[in-house]
Design an enzyme around this catalytic site. Structure first.
Site, mmCIF file in Angstrom:
data_model
loop_
_atom_site.group_PDB
_atom_site.id
_atom_site.type_symbol
_atom_site.label_atom_id
_atom_site.label_comp_id
_atom_site.label_asym_id
_atom_site.label_seq_id
_atom_site.Cartn_x
_atom_site.Cartn_y
_atom_site.Cartn_z
ATOM 1 N N CYS A 193 0.876 -1.420 -0.020
ATOM 2 C CA CYS A 193 -0.036 -0.015 0.058
ATOM 3 C C CYS A 193 0.834 1.174 0.122
ATOM 4 C CB CYS A 193 -1.023 0.172 1.169
ATOM 5 S SG CYS A 193 -2.296 -0.735 1.216
ATOM 6 N N ARG A 239 -5.254 6.528 -2.204
ATOM 7 C CA ARG A 239 -5.594 5.109 -2.209
ATOM 8 C C ARG A 239 -6.154 4.589 -0.881
ATOM 9 N NH1 ARG A 239 -2.164 -0.003 -4.280
ATOM 10 N NH2 ARG A 239 -0.484 0.893 -3.080
#
Lengths: 291, 228
Positions: A193, A239
């Site tokens: 991530c 995100r």
């Protein structure tokens, strides 16, 4: 007219060059078919290194595109520096392949390719192809401990930014380390991530964009290359925020589905839009300053 | 022969030779196979000295994703909590891997504790006198909220305990170049305590007691061979 006639001289020329290149080709295939087979079935199939094959293909395409220019510039005389480069490359290959140090193995591919160009095409060949080689360097995985060391602060920073932005927007969010608690759900900001590799991939794609667009302004080139770092950070935060909100409103299952389906795409599209947007702004800024 | 053709021939020949050398150098003997199968669960006694497994503390179930990752990296893991007569608790965690390839090597507690939300302080190199030899260990102090956890850990590569990092990598290379794929072990001992100095002393005592209760082969698996 027979279309074959037009191609024939070209083919003849290629055929004449073939025996000359054949030993090199055989050597490279013997060395690197096993390497790339293992990469495609192993490392490059993982999430963190999925950009490897893309970089390889783009680099080979860049090299192919510059090939005529390179032949025109190079003198065809073997450059003496080629031999030591070849030696280092072969040693890196032997050590990397036999001891399972994948970074050495990939680096040896770049070194050997450079050595072959230096020895077969001569002086000046690398100067034309430098970008393709620089670009290929992004293929080499960084050592695990270094990635761990650099990724951790990035993950922390991404989690921190997400926490503060969502908190300011009035969401019930708390953070401990890289674990985010949104409402009743818990999210762990994983390596992928906020990965250093994603940042490097974005940096590579940004540089590729710059090379293909061929900006004339050095200022715009350097500014954009530097700005790609905050851009990829912003894209990562966006995100994680998107993921948090999806999980918060639609539940854990939706969050996981999003994570595996679209999160990567969201990242790349946001980053691309940001890059193009910043580039447009820089373009406008340069014009405004000049006028 | 043309000069350019000569260069090609030399290049090709050197490449093929390198491929052959690589083949000859690639280690094939896996230490994990040579040493025979063993079970961590059976090798480490449940009672020794004044320590016994604390049955009241159920081992925490690891979530499936983490377990899958652990299975990929380690061939065997063991997690237990021991308690002594004074009620001191020690958490013992052992991970064994038969093949410590690139990016697969034993994961350092510095990294995994930080990822779980701990702040890890005082990562310092130290040594633990086992009675039969000195073991190179690392001492950490992990803090997450009210939970303070002093940690002592060491790793072995093949038949030798090494300091994690560069030493570990060199040790692996030394084995690899001599034709063996070394196995590796990570042993972590920790307790919940705000005061690190007595906790580390307790860890040392626990380790000495554990090693004293083991047969020679099992002890060598855990801490390697001293000397050389």
């Amino acid at each position: 007219m027979d279309p074959g006639l037009a191609i024939r001289p070209l083919l003849e020329e290629k055929r004449a060059a073939l025996p000359d290149w054949l030993p090199v080709l055989v050597g490279m295939l013997v060395l690197y078919v096993p390497t790339f087979y293992r990469l495609f079935t192993g490392l490059w199939a993982t999430e963190e290194q999925a950009h490897g094959p893309i970089i390889l293909l783009l680099a080979l395409w860049l090299m192919f595109r510059q090939w005529p220019a390179m032949l025109a510039r190079a003198d065809g005389q073997p450059s003496a520096i080629g031999w030591p480069v070849l030696g280092v490359g072969l040693l890196a290959y032997i050590l990397g392949r036999s001891q399972g140090i994948i970074a050495f193995e990939i680096a040896s591919f770049i070194l050997l390719l450079a050595a072959v160009l230096m020895l077969k095409c001569g002086h000046g060949a690398l100067r034309v192809q430098w970008f393709a080689f620089f670009f290929m360097a992004f293929m080499v995985p960084l050592p695990g401990p270094l990635v761990g060391m650099l990724t951790m602060p990035m993950k922390m920073a991404v989690s921190w930014a997400t926490e503060h932005l969502l908190y300011a927007a009035g969401y019930p969010i708390a953070r401990s380390g890289v674990i985010l608690q949104v409402g009743q759900y818990q999210l762990l900001v994983a390596d992928a991530c906020a990965g250093l590799q994603t940042l490097l991939t974005l940096e590579a794609l940004g540089l590729f964009y710059l090379n293909v667009v061929r900006h004339s302004s050095a200022f715009r080139n350097v500014a954009l290359a530097l700005l790609i770092i905050p851009i990829s950070f912003t894209a990562n935060v966006i995100r994680v925020i998107t993921l948090s909100l999806v999980t918060y409103y639609l539940g854990d299952a939706a969050g996981q589905g999003f994570l595996h389906g679209f999160a990567g795409m969201v990242l790349f599209i946001t980053a691309l839009l940001l890059i193009i947007g910043v580039d447009a702004f820089l373009q406008w800024f340069v014009r405004w300053r000049n006028s | 022969m043309k000069k350019s053709m000569m260069v090609s021939m030399v290049l090709g020949a050197l490449m093929v030779c390198s491929a052959a050398v690589t083949r000859a150098l690639t280690p094939t003997a896996r230490m994990a196979d040579a040493a025979g199968r063993f079970s961590l669960e059976q090798m480490v006694p449940r009672n020794f000295g004044e320590w016994q497994v604390d049955t009241r503390v159920l081992p925490l179930q690891v979530d499936p994703a983490t377990q899958a990752k652990l299975d990929k990296i380690y061939n065997q893991t063991l997690g237990r909590t021991y308690v002594n007569r004074n009620g001191d608790r020690i958490m013992l965690s052992i991970a064994y891997g038969g093949d410590q390839g690139d990016n697969m090597g034993v994961h350092k507690p510095e990294v995994c504790y930080t990822a779980q939300g701990f702040t890890v302080r005082d990562g310092q190199k130290s040594s633990l006198d086992t009675g039969s030899g000195v073991l190179p260990v690392k001492r950490l102090f992990a803090v997450a909220g009210a939970r303070q956890e002093p940690i002592t850990y060491w790793i072995t590569v093949g038949r030798k305990a090494t300091m994690p990092g560069v030493d570990q990598r060199l040790q692996e290379l030394r084995y690899g170049l001599s034709g063996t794929v070394p196995d590796g072990m990570l042993v972590r001992v920790s307790s919940i305590s705000a005061d690190s100095a007595p906790a580390y002393a307790l860890h040392d005592q626990f380790v000495r007691s554990l090693l004293g209760a083991l047969e020679k082969p099992a002890r060598e698996r855990l801490v390697g061979v001293f000397g050389e």
